[in-house]
Design an enzyme around this catalytic site. Structure first.
Site, PDB file in Angstrom:
ATOM      1  N   ASP A  69      20.251  47.519 -75.716  1.00 47.33           N
ATOM      2  CA  ASP A  69      21.791  46.737 -75.525  1.00 47.33           C
ATOM      3  C   ASP A  69      22.186  48.057 -74.497  1.00 47.33           C
ATOM      4  O   ASP A  69      21.515  48.674 -73.632  1.00 47.33           O
ATOM      5  CB  ASP A  69      22.688  47.822 -76.835  1.00 47.33           C
ATOM      6  CG  ASP A  69      24.427  47.580 -75.922  1.00 47.33           C
ATOM      7  OD1 ASP A  69      24.300  46.149 -75.973  1.00 47.33           O
ATOM      8  OD2 ASP A  69      24.697  49.137 -76.032  1.00 47.33           O
ATOM      9  N   THR A 102      26.686  42.936 -71.892  1.00 47.71           N
ATOM     10  CA  THR A 102      26.263  44.410 -71.343  1.00 47.71           C
ATOM     11  C   THR A 102      25.109  44.859 -69.948  1.00 47.71           C
ATOM     12  O   THR A 102      25.292  45.058 -69.175  1.00 47.71           O
ATOM     13  CB  THR A 102      26.763  45.889 -71.706  1.00 47.71           C
ATOM     14  OG1 THR A 102      25.786  44.629 -72.983  1.00 47.71           O
ATOM     15  CG2 THR A 102      28.152  45.895 -72.278  1.00 47.71           C
ATOM     16  N   THR A 103      24.410  43.929 -70.586  1.00 55.18           N
ATOM     17  CA  THR A 103      23.290  43.667 -69.842  1.00 55.18           C
ATOM     18  C   THR A 103      23.755  42.716 -68.937  1.00 55.18           C
ATOM     19  O   THR A 103      23.212  42.970 -67.509  1.00 55.18           O
ATOM     20  CB  THR A 103      21.331  43.478 -70.707  1.00 55.18           C
ATOM     21  OG1 THR A 103      22.192  44.248 -71.966  1.00 55.18           O
ATOM     22  CG2 THR A 103      21.240  43.747 -69.895  1.00 55.18           C
ATOM     23  N   ASP A 400      28.306  44.568 -81.407  1.00 55.17           N
ATOM     24  CA  ASP A 400      28.064  42.835 -80.147  1.00 55.17           C
ATOM     25  C   ASP A 400      29.068  42.030 -81.146  1.00 55.17           C
ATOM     26  O   ASP A 400      29.167  40.714 -80.745  1.00 55.17           O
ATOM     27  CB  ASP A 400      27.163  42.919 -80.168  1.00 55.17           C
ATOM     28  CG  ASP A 400      26.429  43.748 -78.654  1.00 55.17           C
ATOM     29  OD1 ASP A 400      27.326  45.384 -78.901  1.00 55.17           O
ATOM     30  OD2 ASP A 400      25.544  44.495 -78.220  1.00 55.17           O
TER      31      ASP A 400
END
Lengths: 535, 576
Positions: A69, A102-103, A400
């Site tokens: 994550d 987020t990545t 998530d």
């Protein structure tokens, strides 16, 4: 240069102790910043997508986190570089706002920076680059809106939601049972969602984990789970139709807040005081009993005597329940948190259909389930797993998935995943670039190239030939005018993301592009870095 | 037992071998990357991380975690199986206390480990201990072997993700192969008991108790069966709380015995009866030293000695009243968690009541549980307090110590196992072993599926996995093949530890298992291949399944890592 002269010709110091500070200016500063940003993005690049790898992070205390994550990796990475910290912030704000991607946002920002560097080398002014990026991001966001689809689901028809959550989960270590977890996440969100207002309060979903068992044992509890047990070992372990008194006052002798002394100087006083004390405990328990409570949940501790009295009067009780949990229990059971015994009334009691204590494994771990609550809107996702790291990672993954489901309820537009949206945007931006007369044209084109890097990273991580695959998909998109073609990461045999059911939310994607552009703009605008030299 | 930090632990640092290995293959990925950065940016990124924070990438990271995990696996490997060796752990704490054990979880718990991957393995062994109680060594060895095989595959340029998906398929297949061959004797009480006996003996045979394994197996099975009989009354029959283990040095291990009743390691107060029949017991948690006024801020302030005496008198009177109330319950035995001072003790003695002070919390809870009483703290309404009952309380002697023995208790499932042995180390280890056996047995009572032991399950799984590998197209088949090799490592280790020719034995086993429904396994005693069914070596299905699943999970977790970022260690004021 740090020396200026006032109107009388006297020098004054602008930058104190200049020698002890290192300073980078102009193009050098920009390049240094860019390379730092790119370095951070490079770390995350391999974590992108369903075949992305994990990172192992060792905290200062030696604890281990294994995750892919993006937000978590960056948060725990101990980054010292200023620009690195900006990237960390970037991923965090994506996490707060959207919860997923987020990545991707960091990879995108990294790619934009890489492209910007090339433009800078050609002598284009950073502000022009930034402006070009701004224009391009507008085009891309509008384009996303155009290619987005409305996505139909209802309270009974949740299958599409489950599929979207599965896309999110497939990049995590838990993808072994992504179906189960996705269903749990969707059901949890649906349970607390307000479909009229299109709002979901994620605070009502509690994610609890306990080491042991298998991942498959993870369950959704329509109620609250408290990691506590009954205060007295012999209290009943199961209560049906419980009426719960939620207290924030201890079953202990009173402690007036003003300073006082009770002096005992005669035998009579000693005896009255003693009797009062006994009566005090008795009253406390009696008050709870009088309003009809069958379970007491208390934020504080119990005196031994009070504990026995509770047990004796057949009033099960739980002590030392945390404030957050107490609030959740109050919400779920429809009760009120009562700060004083005197204020207890039957209306303030919470109601739950079933309260039970459950033991786990060979160690004496017990947890309290509060189920069938009056207000069924509070739910708990209870995660089991082989070890602590697994549970933590599952918690993050579930978070998530919950966020994705929530975003879909808020706004049910979707775009296709697997890099399809990026490729489609890239084509649109590329086409639009030629219309701009100024130097910005180059920046817009660079933006299009940067967009390509996300699908490229996806392909790379999946072990495909990145350039070959990307160009094939791109040409296919243009030829068929089909914005659903993406990278076939799972080797499913088709490039059409619609068939593979790989979706992402529109707002998530838009947010990614906007946030990444903003941060890059900010980094490009810096032309002077002053930092204290260490040692 | 508290985890004691020990010095014997080899600190597993980033091994030197990795760097040489990667160099031989040319430049490492990170080197190339650094160079790229330097070239493209013109300026080297000075410091991305804080001081002392390190970062390892790609090949190097993977190698570091493989090596760390394998080192841990090798460390406990020699303790596997009936002929496994023990380890001495010496703590760094005061006294340098020594533990001798071959329990995987205990060994790993006490290690100081630097390597992150090794920590993952320690973690799974701990969970295995908590969940099923046994197989703590096997799970680490299997995970280590899986990683060893994975390393070879990675070296031949197979992507870790491919290996993971292969391992997953293999684990599923292995599990279903086991499921096909399980035996379930739940219906037949006698057979079930003999199953339990076999499991207990198998578990104990690798422990210090192996000399008297029959004796202890009987003890453990009896204790657990008592639980089972009354488990319908008390839900959660995995509740091992009512089995109490008391350790007393002296005598030999053979002198250990199971007592149907409850033993409290306490002394009877002075001048009180040593033997009570048909006892009514009040279990309490109340202050019997000075009964303070608990109202906050209360204090005694007097102005003359006479008043002090009066207050003291009142206090005494209060205590006397309390004792009277307690006596008023119609009891002849009083057990308190807190101290009983001389004055109330004397009062009790006068009333002919047996008073026991300072019983620890566990003891109190257990006593309340087994005698069916409740733990009381107030004594105002004697008619509604539930008293505990037992037929006989007497003082008994074990070795040189006097203990209080409660027999004929209400709850039939309670029992006490008294362990005797030559030294404390022996006793500690015996307790751990017995605990393992009890855990496994109680789990088996819940899930009565049973497998054969002695490497038989591994052979069955390996055979099924092998077949799967042959059927599977693509690179995954290599990974599945590797999984079966890793499974075989367990019987190999058992044979190696017993000093047998493992290669020969495993080959024989394989041939034997090629036939349908073979029961062949390693007979360590004779050093040959034997029929496990006849030899009576069994294992619980639940344990094997947990070993398989958690080992695969751990291996998968480590395989997925391609980068290790270590934060700067937090500075401590004083390191030991």
């Amino acid at each position: 240069m740090a020396l200026a002269f006032d109107e009388y010709g006297r020098p004054f110091i602008i930058l104190r102790e200049q020698e002890s500070k290192s300073r980078l200016r102009g193009l050098d500063a920009q390049k240094a910043n860019i390379s730092a940003g790119v370095a951070v993005a490079r770390i995350l690049r391999t974590s992108l997508g369903p075949k992305g790898m994990d990172k192992m992070l060792q905290s200062p205390d030696g604890d281990i986190t294994i995750t892919n994550d993006g937000a978590t990796i960056l948060e725990q990475m101990d980054v010292d570089n200023q620009i690195g910290k900006l990237m960390v912030e970037l991923s965090r704000s994506q996490d707060y706002e959207i919860g997923d991607g987020t990545t991707g946002v960091v990879v995108m920002a990294g790619a934009l920076l890489e492209q910007a560097e090339r433009l800078l080398e050609r002598g284009i002014h950073p502000i022009r680059v930034a402006e070009g990026y701004e224009i391009a991001s507008k085009i891309a966001v509008d384009h996303l809106q155009q290619i987005s689809h409305k996505f139909e689901f209802s309270a009974t028809h949740i299958e599409p939601l489950v599929k979207t959550c599965m896309t999110t989960l497939s990049s995590k270590i838990v993808n072994r049972c992504k179906r189960t977890l996705a269903e749990i996440a969707v059901k949890a969100v649906m349970a607390v969602a307000d479909l009229e207002r299109k709002d979901v309060n994620l605070d009502l979903i509690k994610v609890e984990g306990k080491v042991g068992g298998k991942l498959e044992d993870t369950e959704l509890i329509y109620g609250i789970l408290v990691d506590k047990d009954m205060s007295h070992p012999q209290m009943p372990k199961q209560i049906e139709d419980a009426k719960i008194a939620i207290l924030t006052c201890p079953f202990e002798p009173p402690k007036p807040k003003t300073k006082h002394k009770v002096d005992i100087d005669t035998v009579e006083k000693f005896q009255t005081l003693r009797q009062q004390e006994q009566k005090y405990f008795d009253d406390m328990v009696q008050q709870c009993k009088d309003v009809g409570a069958t379970l007491v949940i208390c934020q504080w501790g119990f005196d031994d005597e009070a504990n026995h009295l509770l047990m004796h009067r057949n009033l099960p009780a739980v002590r030392w329940v945390g404030g957050v949990e107490l609030e959740l229990i109050a919400i779920a059971t429809g009760g009120r948190i009562v700060p004083r015994f005197q204020e207890l009334t039957p209306e303030k009691l919470g109601k739950a259909g079933l309260v039970r204590e459950k033991a786990f494994g060979t160690t004496k771990d017990r947890m309290l389930y509060i189920e069938h609550c009056a207000n069924s809107r509070a739910v708990t996702v209870f995660i089991r797993g082989g070890n602590k790291m697994m549970i933590e990672e599952t918690k993050r993954s579930i978070h998530d998935a919950l966020c994705v489901a929530r975003n879909l309820i808020r706004n049910n537009s979707i775009v296709y995943g697997g890099g399809a949206a990026e490729i489609s945007c890239s084509i649109a931006v590329e086409a639009a670039a030629d219309k701009y007369p100024g130097v910005e044209q180059y920046a817009v084109r660079a933006f299009a190239d940067a967009l390509d890097s996300v699908p490229m990273a996806l392909a790379e991580n999946s072990g495909l030939q990145p350039i070959e695959t990307l160009s094939a998909v791109k040409s296919q998109q243009i030829k068929d005018n089909n914005p659903c073609c993406g990278i076939d990461c799972n080797d499913a045999g088709t490039n059409d993301m619609r068939e593979q059911n790989v979706f992402e939310t529109l707002i998530g994607k838009q947010q990614q592009l906007l946030l990444a552009t903003q941060v890059v703009k900010m980094i490009l605008k810096i032309d002077d870095v002053i930092s204290p030299t260490e040692y | 037992m508290k985890p004691t930090p020990t010095t014997c632990s080899p600190k597993i640092h980033q091994p030197q071998t990795t760097s040489t290995r990667t160099v031989s293959r040319g430049r490492t990925q990170s080197e190339i990357e650094e160079e790229w950065l330097a070239r493209s940016a013109g300026i080297q990124v000075e410091r991305l991380f804080k001081d002392e924070a390190t970062e390892e990438k790609g090949e190097r990271a993977r190698m570091a975690s493989f090596v760390g995990a394998m080192a841990i696996a090798d460390l406990v490997k020699t303790t596997l199986g009936p002929k496994g060796m023990d380890k001495i752990l010496q703590s760094t704490g005061r006294g340098h206390s020594v533990t001798v054990t071959n329990d995987g979880a205990t060994i790993l718990k006490s290690l100081h480990i630097d390597n992150p991957a090794a920590k993952v393995l320690i973690d799974i062994s701990k969970v295995q201990d908590d969940e099923v109680g046994d197989g703590t060594t096997s799970v680490v060895v299997l995970a280590g072997e899986l990683l060893r095989e994975a390393e070879k595959l990675v070296a031949t340029k197979i992507h870790p993700m491919t290996i993971i998906s292969g391992y997953r398929m293999a684990a599923d297949c292995a599990r279903s192969a086991l499921l096909e061959r399980v035996m379930d004797n739940k219906e037949d009480a006698e057979k079930f008991r003999s199953d339990l006996m076999k499991i207990a003996m198998t578990t104990l045979s690798s422990k210090i108790l192996s000399q008297d394994k029959e004796h202890f197996a009987t003890l453990a099975v009896d204790a657990v069966m008592r639980l089972k009989v009354s488990s319908s009354l008390y839900f959660g029959s995995t509740n091992l709380e009512s089995i109490q283990i008391i350790k007393k040095a002296g005598g030999s291990l053979k002198d250990s015995f199971l007592d149907e009743g409850f033993i409290l390691d306490k002394k009877i107060g002075l001048g009180q009866p040593k033997r009570i029949e048909n006892a009514n017991i009040l279990v309490a948690n109340t202050a019997m030293d000075t009964d303070k006024v608990k109202i906050y801020g209360a204090r005694v302030r007097v102005d003359s000695m006479a008043k002090v005496a009066q207050i003291e008198g009142a206090e005494k009177e209060k205590m006397r009243e309390k004792v009277q109330k307690i006596i008023g319950h119609g009891i002849n035995c009083f057990v308190n968690r807190q101290l009983i001072y001389n004055f109330p003790e004397e009062l009790f003695a006068d009333a002919g009541i047996l008073a026991i002070e300072h019983a620890d919390f566990d003891g109190i809870e257990r006593l309340a549980l087994v005698t069916g009483g409740e733990i009381a703290s107030t004594f105002d309404n004697p008619e509604s307090v539930k008293l505990g009952h037992c037929k006989l309380i007497e003082e008994i002697m074990i070795g040189e110590d006097k203990l209080i023995h409660f027999s004929g208790v209400e709850m039939g499932q309670a029992c006490t196992i008294v362990l005797r042995g030559a030294s404390f180390h022996v006793l500690d280890e015996a307790e751990r072993s017995l605990h393992d056996a009890l855990c496994v047995l109680s789990q088996t009572v819940n899930d009565s599926r049973v497998l054969l032991g002695g490497g038989w399950p591994e052979m069955v799984m390996a055979k099924a996995v092998d077949e799967l590998a042959r059927k599977t197209p693509g690179k995954k088949s290599h990974a599945i093949d590797a999984f079966s090799r890793a499974l075989l490592a367990i019987p190999t280790t058992i044979a190696d530890n017993a000093g047998l020719d493992s290669a020969e034995l495993i080959a024989q086993l394989r041939a034997e298992h090629h036939k349908e429904n073979s029961n062949a396994g390693i007979d360590v005693i004779t050093g040959s291949v034997g029929d496990m069914g006849e030899l009576g070596i069994s294992e619980a299905f639940k344990v094997k399944q947990a070993v398989l699943l958690s080992a695969t999970e751990a291996a998968e977790m480590i395989l997925r890592v391609d980068e290790i970022i270590t934060c700067a260690p937090r500075r401590r004021e004083d390191r030991m």
